[in-house]
Design a protein around this motif. Structure first.
Motif, PDB file in Angstrom:
ATOM      1  N   ALA A 225      38.628   2.053  55.083  1.00 28.20           N
ATOM      2  CA  ALA A 225      39.143   0.733  56.228  1.00 28.20           C
ATOM      3  C   ALA A 225      39.774  -0.073  55.304  1.00 28.20           C
ATOM      4  N   GLN A 226      38.802  -0.519  54.919  1.00 25.78           N
ATOM      5  CA  GLN A 226      39.260  -2.030  53.883  1.00 25.78           C
ATOM      6  C   GLN A 226      40.413  -0.955  52.750  1.00 25.78           C
ATOM      7  N   GLY A 227      40.524  -0.125  52.419  1.00 22.88           N
ATOM      8  CA  GLY A 227      42.039   0.761  50.873  1.00 22.88           C
ATOM      9  C   GLY A 227      41.186   0.890  49.809  1.00 22.88           C
ATOM     10  N   GLU A 228      39.846   1.171  50.283  1.00 22.70           N
ATOM     11  CA  GLU A 228      39.213   1.948  49.204  1.00 22.70           C
ATOM     12  C   GLU A 228      39.301   3.418  49.033  1.00 22.70           C
ATOM     13  N   ASN A 229      39.688   4.463  49.205  1.00 23.38           N
ATOM     14  CA  ASN A 229      40.122   5.523  49.238  1.00 23.38           C
ATOM     15  C   ASN A 229      39.573   6.681  47.756  1.00 23.38           C
ATOM     16  N   THR A 230      39.149   6.719  47.082  1.00 27.81           N
ATOM     17  CA  THR A 230      38.782   7.170  46.023  1.00 27.81           C
ATOM     18  C   THR A 230      37.097   6.520  45.662  1.00 27.81           C
ATOM     19  N   LEU A 231      36.665   7.556  45.378  1.00 29.18           N
ATOM     20  CA  LEU A 231      34.694   7.825  45.290  1.00 29.18           C
ATOM     21  C   LEU A 231      35.370   8.240  43.480  1.00 29.18           C
TER      22      LEU A 231
ATOM     23  N   HIS B 232      30.340  16.757  43.293  1.00 34.67           N
ATOM     24  CA  HIS B 232      29.583  16.500  44.381  1.00 34.67           C
ATOM     25  C   HIS B 232      28.789  15.210  44.398  1.00 34.67           C
ATOM     26  N   VAL B 233      28.551  14.654  43.296  1.00 34.53           N
ATOM     27  CA  VAL B 233      27.622  13.575  42.950  1.00 34.53           C
ATOM     28  C   VAL B 233      27.982  12.527  43.321  1.00 34.53           C
ATOM     29  N   VAL B 234      27.969  11.613  43.387  1.00 35.38           N
ATOM     30  CA  VAL B 234      28.708  10.052  43.327  1.00 35.38           C
ATOM     31  C   VAL B 234      27.225   9.029  43.708  1.00 35.38           C
ATOM     32  N   ALA B 235      27.154   7.930  42.335  1.00 37.09           N
ATOM     33  CA  ALA B 235      25.972   6.563  42.586  1.00 37.09           C
ATOM     34  C   ALA B 235      25.881   6.130  43.351  1.00 37.09           C
ATOM     35  N   GLY B 236      23.934   5.573  44.213  1.00 38.52           N
ATOM     36  CA  GLY B 236      24.134   4.956  45.010  1.00 38.52           C
ATOM     37  C   GLY B 236      23.612   5.802  46.802  1.00 38.52           C
ATOM     38  N   ASP B 237      23.319   5.423  47.085  1.00 42.48           N
ATOM     39  CA  ASP B 237      23.172   5.567  48.694  1.00 42.48           C
ATOM     40  C   ASP B 237      24.052   5.074  49.876  1.00 42.48           C
ATOM     41  N   LEU B 238      25.018   6.398  50.124  1.00 46.31           N
ATOM     42  CA  LEU B 238      26.826   6.089  50.904  1.00 46.31           C
ATOM     43  C   LEU B 238      26.316   6.706  51.996  1.00 46.31           C
TER      44      LEU B 238
ATOM     45  N   ALA C 223      29.200   3.229  55.827  1.00 46.81           N
ATOM     46  CA  ALA C 223      29.802   3.417  54.672  1.00 46.81           C
ATOM     47  C   ALA C 223      30.720   3.291  53.950  1.00 46.81           C
ATOM     48  N   ILE C 224      31.240   4.873  53.880  1.00 47.07           N
ATOM     49  CA  ILE C 224      31.768   5.303  53.349  1.00 47.07           C
ATOM     50  C   ILE C 224      33.387   5.064  54.058  1.00 47.07           C
TER      51      ILE C 224
END
Length: 511
Positions: free
Chosen positions: A285-291, A269-275, A279-280
């Protein structure tokens, strides 16, 4: 010679002396007959004193909301250090919350119990040698002035007005919330951080308890950082935090998972950065569909609709309250458990000749009709992993596109596959003995790999399926050889070519 009447004379002398003594006694008695008016007997209990006060409305509300505390304060021989409304307001400002109802009830309950002592303690007895054991378990101490020294950052908490005697004890009004030392240490370490939102938040108390359990694993495992330190650290993070109702609805308790499993689940449940949510969404929308999570696995990002509102789903969990900001990042409250496994529910597939689509992309959760599957299966590859048919002998069957039985059944209804599909993917199957509980408890990629990966995933079909059957599968090598599980929810064998409803768990790309 005339004799004197000695009796009369003696009697007169005695009467005179008696008069003097009586007079002295009477005057002395009169001097003692005019003391200060005695203090009237108390008429109200401690709870009644609080309820009748116009400046203790928040204390009254919190006590009434805590049945056990209200019952305890209804007992005998008690001392209550009663924080007034101004004290609660100071705490609200310190914590930076809109309302103290946002704070975990367990924390509020512990703090309020730190204000109560199971004995009657009058103010005149307070000194720097005084320590009073509270209902919370820790002690209240005092300074040389007789003021309270355990007020969190305030070590000189003065009393407001006189002490108030009650029928079951005494009330001392204070204008500062008294904080137990252990809780004060927690608040100090987490103030303004992501950890404050989660560990002290009313909506995340189940998650907070799970973090406490998970940290018992981290504390005994070399190289595993404490989750509390991750959440309170200096590096910016984003946490997708399940609200309490998620665990309640799913029947998940602290005992559902081991400390090690909780550790992996929470890191997912934790990812790096203040997102931010914006922004997500922009990345999607730019095709970045994973974290990529702190568990070193990927979670899927997808648009979704939750309670008629468009939002994002992170690892299948809809975001319901985005962008709760802190000094070291932010929290997005989610209405689900974030999973490093993609889960697709209520997938309906039709048998041969049925109007419902019967061909399926298990990785992307896309259903195809025969014609669409044929057109998507060119010589350069195909996204179609399996299909459903109902056979005379095999009955309810899930099969790879290169399975001979599938081809025979579809050819019999004028829909041949061999020689028509440019690519026929070779998915492999194995019927497992997993039950509903085991299937539902798979949230992590590591769990799915353990349950679904096997050299025994060698069959080109899974036949004679029943409702409740759980099938492991491995996709074709050209499809990444990802693994997954299928649970059969319902089978409708009407006319021998009905439908099957399945639930699918499959690995996320990159895992």
């Amino acid at each position: 010679m005339k004799k004197k009447n000695l009796f009369l004379k003696s009697t007169s002398s005695l009467l005179a002396m008696l008069f003097v003594v009586m007079s002295a006694f009477m005057f002395t008695a009169c001097d003692g007959d005019d003391p200060e008016d005695p203090q009237p007997e108390p008429e109200n209990s401690i709870l009644e004193v609080v309820a009748s006060s116009e400046t203790h409305t928040q204390l009254e509300a919190f006590v009434n909301a805590d049945e056990d505390l209200a019952s305890a304060l209804g007992g005998n021989n008690l001392t209550l250090f009663a924080p007034n409304d101004a004290a609660f307001e100071k705490l609200r400002v310190t914590l930076g919350v809109d309302d103290l109802n946002q704070v975990s009830p367990a924390v509020i309950g512990a703090v309020l119990r730190f204000h109560a002592v199971a004995s009657v303690e009058l103010r005149e007895s307070f000194s720097e040698d005084t320590e009073l054991a509270t209902l919370q378990g820790e002690n209240i101490s005092f300074n040389a002035n007789g003021n309270i020294a355990t007020g969190g950052s305030d070590t000189d908490v003065e009393f407001v007005g006189d002490e108030i005697l009650a029928t079951n004890g005494v009330v001392h009004v204070v204008e500062t919330i008294l904080i137990p030392p252990t809780i004060f240490a927690t608040i100090g370490a987490n103030l303004g951080k992501v950890s404050q939102t989660i560990l002290l938040g009313a909506d995340f108390s189940t998650l907070a308890a799970a973090i406490t359990k998970a940290d018992t694993y981290a504390a005994s495992t070399e190289g595993a950082p404490l989750l509390t330190e991750v959440l309170a650290g200096d590096d910016d993070i984003t946490v997708f935090a399940p609200i309490n109702q998620v665990f309640e609805a799913a029947g998940i308790t602290l005992e559902t998972f081991t400390a090690e499993q909780w550790y992996g689940i929470i890191l997912t449940h934790v990812v790096a950065g203040d997102l931010s949510a914006e922004a997500i969404g922009g990345g999607l929308a730019q095709g970045e569909n994973t974290l990529t999570t702190f568990a070193q696995t990927n979670v899927q990002v997808a648009p979704t609709v939750f309670q008629e509102n468009e939002t994002l789903a992170i690892g299948g969990a809809p975001v319901v309250s985005p962008d709760i900001t802190s000094e070291n990042g932010r929290v997005h409250a989610v209405a689900g458990v974030v999973s490093s496994v993609n889960t697709y529910t209520t997938v309906l597939l039709g048998g041969q000749g049925n109007e419902a689509e019967g061909f399926y992309d298990a990785f992307g959760n896309v259903r195809y009709s025969y014609a669409d599957a044929r057109d998507a299966s060119g010589v350069e590859g195909s996204p179609v992993d399996l299909a459903y048919y109902f056979g005379a002998n095999n009955q309810a069957t899930l099969a790879a596109i290169d399975d001979d039985g599938l081809n025979a059944v579809y050819t019999a209804v004028g829909l041949p596959i061999e020689g028509i599909f440019g690519t026929r993917n070779s998915t492999k199957f194995r019927v497992t003995d997993l039950g509903l509980t085991e299937f539902g408890g798979i949230l992590l990629n590591s769990q799915l790999e353990m349950a679904a990966s096997s050299e025994n995933n060698t069959n080109s079909s899974a036949i004679n399926l029943q409702e409740g059957s759980v099938v492991a599968f491995t996709l074709d090598a050209d499809r990444g050889a990802y693994v997954g599980l299928i649970r059969v929810v319902e089978i409708d064998d009407t006319n021998g070519n009905g439908t099957i409803t399945i639930e699918v768990k499959v690995q996320v790309a990159g895992n």
